[in-house]
Design an enzyme around this catalytic site. Structure first.
Site, mmCIF file in Angstrom:
data_model
loop_
_atom_site.group_PDB
_atom_site.id
_atom_site.type_symbol
_atom_site.label_atom_id
_atom_site.label_comp_id
_atom_site.label_asym_id
_atom_site.label_seq_id
_atom_site.Cartn_x
_atom_site.Cartn_y
_atom_site.Cartn_z
ATOM 1 C CE LYS B 76 51.101 34.073 18.726
ATOM 2 N NZ LYS B 76 51.858 35.060 17.929
ATOM 3 C CB SER B 151 54.538 36.602 20.418
ATOM 4 O OG SER B 151 53.838 36.572 19.181
ATOM 5 C CB SER B 175 55.393 37.031 16.516
ATOM 6 O OG SER B 175 55.651 37.952 17.539
#
Lengths: 95, 484, 485
Positions: B76, B151, B175
């Site tokens: 990420k 997210s 997330s």
């Protein structure tokens, strides 16, 4: 409770985010929508409850007092917007 | 190979059937072919990846390979990785090539796992659909007109689409779990403090926690073995003995007590999601588990408390993005205040600005007690609810998200509706507990449904065991989206 | 109208740790710009603070030294505001739960032996990080930011508004300076900004209970500026009020060049700092064991030592204060005393406060750089006590010791020998000289016998001259009186 346009402008300045008048009005509506969600909290009687600032109730671990870092100025300033003579440059600061 | 498990890939590497360079080349080719549509990656750097793969092959040749050496992983874009552009999904960091590694990145480097690229995400991890990314929305591989969740949407989508065997994610209010659910993969948010936050760009410091996202619970266990560990540079990192999170995978579930919070099975839960969760419960019973109804009476207020605490911390955490030392600086300004205000108005997207403003407001003079302190007290009550529930059960089970993947743009202009996507996941972060999501079925439109497991503190190995046993008995996690 | 001044001080003391309060970067002064600003200090995305144990220990030591309450659990908060020398956009400080609360410090008010003791209460002391520096030299109309100082540990010490004059404020600031350097939590270097004073000043009519509106004078880095700034500010405030104006709460700066204070900002533009507990740092726990160990290692404090010097050695309050103004001075005194004997305490005190201090001042030296050691001062004092040296001769010996002691093996006796500075005590010899002087100064003898006292002094002078100052004046007096009787 609801936020006034002045509230929005005041907090935007505190947060150093420029908002135009149109944006401020738009933001005001959205924030008030969010605050109506948040207001649900006020219904709960929390008297005597200890506020919880951290996910775990543990104490701070302390670091021994030793200087361990080396000079990495060059690498750090390679990503800086503007530097000179090892200094970060910003618009003139008036005291 | 596309949908092989980490264990299978590691096996190929161990037996010499494939090299790390070959594996990486295959994945990079898939990324090259499919990412333009999917938009799961912000940065791909084949040269860098292959250099790391060669190093991994050399490590293996020298007889120094660990269990996952040579297996690639996507990170990420919230994790700082030296030499990699690290944007956190924001224009603010459009040019930030990190000069240092996050602890998590160091751990994967030590394990010899090459980085496939940096995955797309909601800007500063603020969002539940990946639509707030400055680098454009990620598509859901199951339906390209739909969101992957957020997210960690890029991480979830790339694993679901077979562009990476696994990815890292972070979870502040859901997330990892919500995008895992919406993309049909398995994701774990560990107990707060298990994975170091050093080098993980902060959203809400007291809630943020990194974790693995992969195709199965077993893969997540292997990844957590790499990610977890004490780090002296994070004051909230917990000093605990190193665990093998895969140690209990094979244990049978006889005697497992599953808690079903009545608040999770109320009116909000309907249709296919409710049905799939009920079927999963039935499956667990078949595997020897019993269920008990528990109550989390304050969980209904978790979204409200969260939208005070998380923005408050974020408003302060994001003050460092001021155009002085790194990142974006507005090109035109008249003075210092003008530079600050324009830089931050232009560098942050609207959702981030919204949350900064909420956070600034709830901390400001005269509102602190009514909002921030009240939210912290609710947080305590929410955590106590869980403690009470764990007197009766070993693990709590429920849905991960109220709906399956929604359409791109559907909730983009309605922050409140968007915030409610995390209604089942947020309480876990407030309490600091571990939570995971695993696939448990599909809705009528063929979209994956996620099952959430919530464990007591440090019960990750047990949760992974529960999820693994379920995945041995079902094949939801092995389904792949058509077209990929 | 009679006005009363009310002053409270906030003093930022830089702690003596090797590394910063939340990072492992060095705190050494004077490095190249930003070369001691690590990733934590420049607030790169993703970095986190870890608290320095040494800084906490300094806080504990200070709390113990002023008899304060140590908060067994204390908390770090974020103070949010934007400024280019504040890289995170917030300063980590302590707000509702500081490490130290309460306590007090005694000061001496008034001159010389009329000095009286006054107790100044301390409100709190909290740990926090320093900011960087803005350099205003012209960089194409821009300001340069050096973050080397960012993250340097500070203990901010806040007093109650207990001082009533600039002199009291200076006495308190000096006493605090003595204390923090004494216990080693701060090096006290005011030029380098290790000890910076903010003064909250207000005035009120004598007899009025409530305080007047205060203005805060920021960043005073010398005791002289502190005194000048307060005196100016007090005059200014009284003038304003007498001219019918109201004092507005404000922050002001002192300009040493003009000797005036000028407005920086009013309360209306005061920041909304949005304090909240730092989620990256956990509450700090102070174990009793740890506190006990620190307590056990504490030196005798200046206040206690001052009282002991007065009580045990009969020193004046003035001497006791002077000798305890600096820990090294006090140590020099006690070391000298150990060799010279406690009976000579007053003499040793006089020498340290007199010749030694004057010579240090003249040479711009610190007691630690003195060219003589306690052993030599003790020998010198012993030679005075046993009559070998008169005070006058002793000063000559001291001068030689100070400037060329090394040429005489730093030995008092060697200098007395080499320079022939021994006091003449052989009464036969002195009598012989007196007889000569009397023979040669018959006029003075007659005048004395006619009742002129002055003539006697002239005769003593002649004898001293003839002995090159080496005769004991008391002995000369006595012998002369006898001869003239």
């Amino acid at each position: 409770m609801s936020l006034s346009l002045d509230d929005v402008k005041r907090i935007a300045h505190l947060a150093r985010i420029r908002v135009s008048d149109t944006e401020a009005a738009q933001t005001q509506g959205q924030l008030n929508g969010i605050f109506s969600l948040i207001e649900a909290m006020q219904a709960v009687d929390t008297q005597g409850v200890e506020p919880m600032a951290h996910a775990r109730d543990v104490y701070q671990r302390l670091r021994d007092d030793r200087a361990t870092e080396t000079d990495r100025r060059e690498a750090y300033q390679a990503v800086a917007p503007q530097t000179e003579a090892g200094l970060y440059l910003v618009p003139k600061v008036i005291e | 190979m596309t949908y092989h498990s980490l264990k299978q890939l590691a096996g190929q590497l161990a037996t010499g059937k494939a090299s790390s360079v070959e594996l990486c080349q295959d994945y990079l080719a898939r990324i090259q072919a499919r990412n333009p549509d999917l938009n799961a990656f912000i940065t791909v750097d084949a040269e860098r990846t292959l250099a790391e793969a060669r190093a991994a092959d050399a490590l293996r040749a020298a007889g120094n390979a660990g269990p996952l050496t040579g297996v690639p992983i996507a990170h990420k874009d919230i994790f700082c990785a030296e030499g990699w552009l690290t944007t956190c999904g924001s224009k603010m960091l459009y040019n930030f090539v990190s000069p240092y590694d996050a602890h998590v990145i160091e751990q994967f480097k030590k394990a010899g796992m090459p980085t496939l690229g940096k995955t797309n995400m909601d800007e500063f991890a603020m969002g539940s659909s990946n639509e707030t990314s400055y680098y454009g929305p990620v598509k859901n591989p199951w339906d390209m007109a739909r969101v992957p969740g957020g997210s960690s949407g890029g991480s979830a989508a790339c694993v679901a689409a077979g562009l990476a065997p696994a990815a890292t994610g972070t979870d502040t209010g859901g997330s990892i779990r919500q995008p895992a659910a919406l993309c049909g993969i398995t994701g774990l948010k560990p107990t707060y403090g298990v994975v170091s936050r050093y080098g993980m760009i902060a959203f809400a410091s007291s809630l943020d926690q990194g974790g693995p996202m992969a195709r199965s619970a077993e893969d997540c266990a292997l990844l957590l073995n790499v990610m977890a560990g004490f780090d002296g540079r994070d004051s909230t990192s917990l000093e605990r003995e190193q665990e093998d999170y895969a140690r209990d995978l094979a244990k049978p579930l006889n005697g497992l007590r599953i808690g079903l919070p009545k608040e999770f099975f109320g009116e909000g839960l309907t249709g296919d999601t409710a049905k799939a969760v009920q079927e999963a419960i039935a499956q667990f019973k078949k595997l020897g588990a019993t269920t008990v109804e528990v109550s989390l009476p304050n969980s209904g207020l978790s979204v409200a408390a969260y939208y005070v605490i998380a923005p408050a911390e974020a408003s302060s955490n994001l003050s460092r993005f001021d155009g002085v030392r790194y990142g974006y600086r507005t090109p035109d300004y008249t003075d210092l205040t003008d530079m600050y205000e324009k830089t931050r108005a232009e560098g942050f997207g609207s959702e981030v600005k919204r949350r900064i403003l909420i956070g600034t407001y709830v901390l400001s003079h005269g509102y602190y007690d009514a909002y921030y302190i009240q939210a912290q007290k609710l947080r305590r009550l929410i955590a106590q609810d869980f403690a009470e529930a764990y007197r009766q059960c070993d693990v709590i089970l429920g849905p991960t998200a109220p709906t399956t993947a929604f359409k791109l743009g559907e909730k983009a202009d309605d922050p409140v509706q968007m915030y409610l996507s995390d209604i089942y996941t947020i309480a876990v972060n407030l309490a600091g507990l571990p939570g995971m999501s695993l696939p448990c079925g599909f809705d009528g439109q063929g979209l994956p449904i996620g099952l959430q497991l919530i464990g007591d503190y440090f019960s990750e190995a047990r949760m992974l065991n529960v999820a693994h046993q379920y995945q041995l008995a079902t094949d939801w996690h092995q389904r792949t989206p058509g077209g990929f | 109208m009679q006005w009363e001044t009310v002053i409270g001080l906030e003093v930022h003391t830089q702690l003596t740790t090797k590394s910063k309060i939340f990072s492992g970067a060095s705190t050494a002064f004077g490095a190249e710009p930003n070369s001691q600003a690590c990733q934590v200090d420049i607030a790169l995305p993703g970095v986190l603070p870890v608290l320095n144990k040494g800084a906490v220990e300094c806080g504990i030591r200070f709390g113990l030294a002023i008899g304060a309450k140590l908060n067994r659990v204390n908390v770090f908060d974020r103070k949010n505001y934007f400024y280019p020398d504040l890289p995170k956009g917030y300063q980590i400080s302590q707000f509702p739960l500081p490490i130290v609360e309460g306590g007090s410090l005694d000061i001496q008010v008034g001159e010389g032996d009329k000095a009286v003791t006054k107790t100044i209460r301390i409100t709190r002391a909290h740990l926090e990080e320093d900011a960087g520096k803005s350099l205003h030299e012209d960089f194409h109309g821009m300001t340069g930011i050096d973050l080397n100082r960012a993250g340097t540990p500070l203990l901010e010490i806040v007093s109650e508004p207990d001082m009533r004059s600039a002199a009291e404020a200076v006495a308190y600031a000096k006493a605090l300076h003595t204390l923090v350097t004494w216990i080693g939590t701060c090096d006290g270097n005011m030029q380098e900004g290790s000890f910076r004073v903010d003064a909250n000043v207000s005035v009120r009519p004598v007899g009025q209970q409530e305080f007047g509106t205060r203005r805060e004078i920021k960043n005073l880095n010398s005791f002289r500026f502190l005194e000048q700034a307060i005196n100016y500010e007090v005059r200014w405030q009284i003038e304003q009020i007498e001219d019918g104006h109201k004092i507005q709460q404000a922050t002001v700066l002192f300009d040493p060049d003009t000797g005036e204070t000028r407005m920086m900002r009013t309360k209306e533009d005061a920041h909304d700092y949005r304090y909240f507990p730092d989620p990256d740092l956990l509450p700090v726990k102070l174990d009793d064991d740890w506190i006990d160990r620190i307590q056990a290692a504490m030196p005798e404090l200046p206040g206690a030592m001052r009282a002991r010097f007065q009580r045990d050695y009969g020193l004046s309050a003035y001497d006791a204060l002077g000798l305890t103004s600096q820990r090294e001075m006090a140590t020099f005194f006690t070391d000298t005393l150990a060799l010279a004997g406690e009976a000579n305490a007053k003499l040793v005190a006089n020498w340290l406060q007199g010749e030694v201090s004057a010579s240090l001042n003249r040479d711009e030296k610190d007691i630690t750089q003195a060219p003589i050691a306690p052993a030599q001062l003790a020998d010198l004092v012993k030679r005075i006590a046993d009559g070998t040296l008169s005070n006058k001769l002793a000063k000559q010996v001291f001068e030689v010791l100070w400037t060329e002691g090394d040429q005489h093996g730093h030995s008092v006796d060697a200098i007395i020998e080499a320079k022939g500075l021994k006091q003449m005590s052989d009464s036969g010899e002195i009598e012989r000289i007196i007889d000569e002087v009397l023979a040669q100064n018959q006029k003075n003898v007659e005048e004395f016998k006619a009742g002129k006292e002055k003539a006697f002094n002239a005769l003593v002078g002649q004898v001293m001259k003839a002995t090159k100052g080496k005769a004991n004046p008391a002995q000369v007096n006595e012998l002369l009186k006898r001869k003239l009787a």
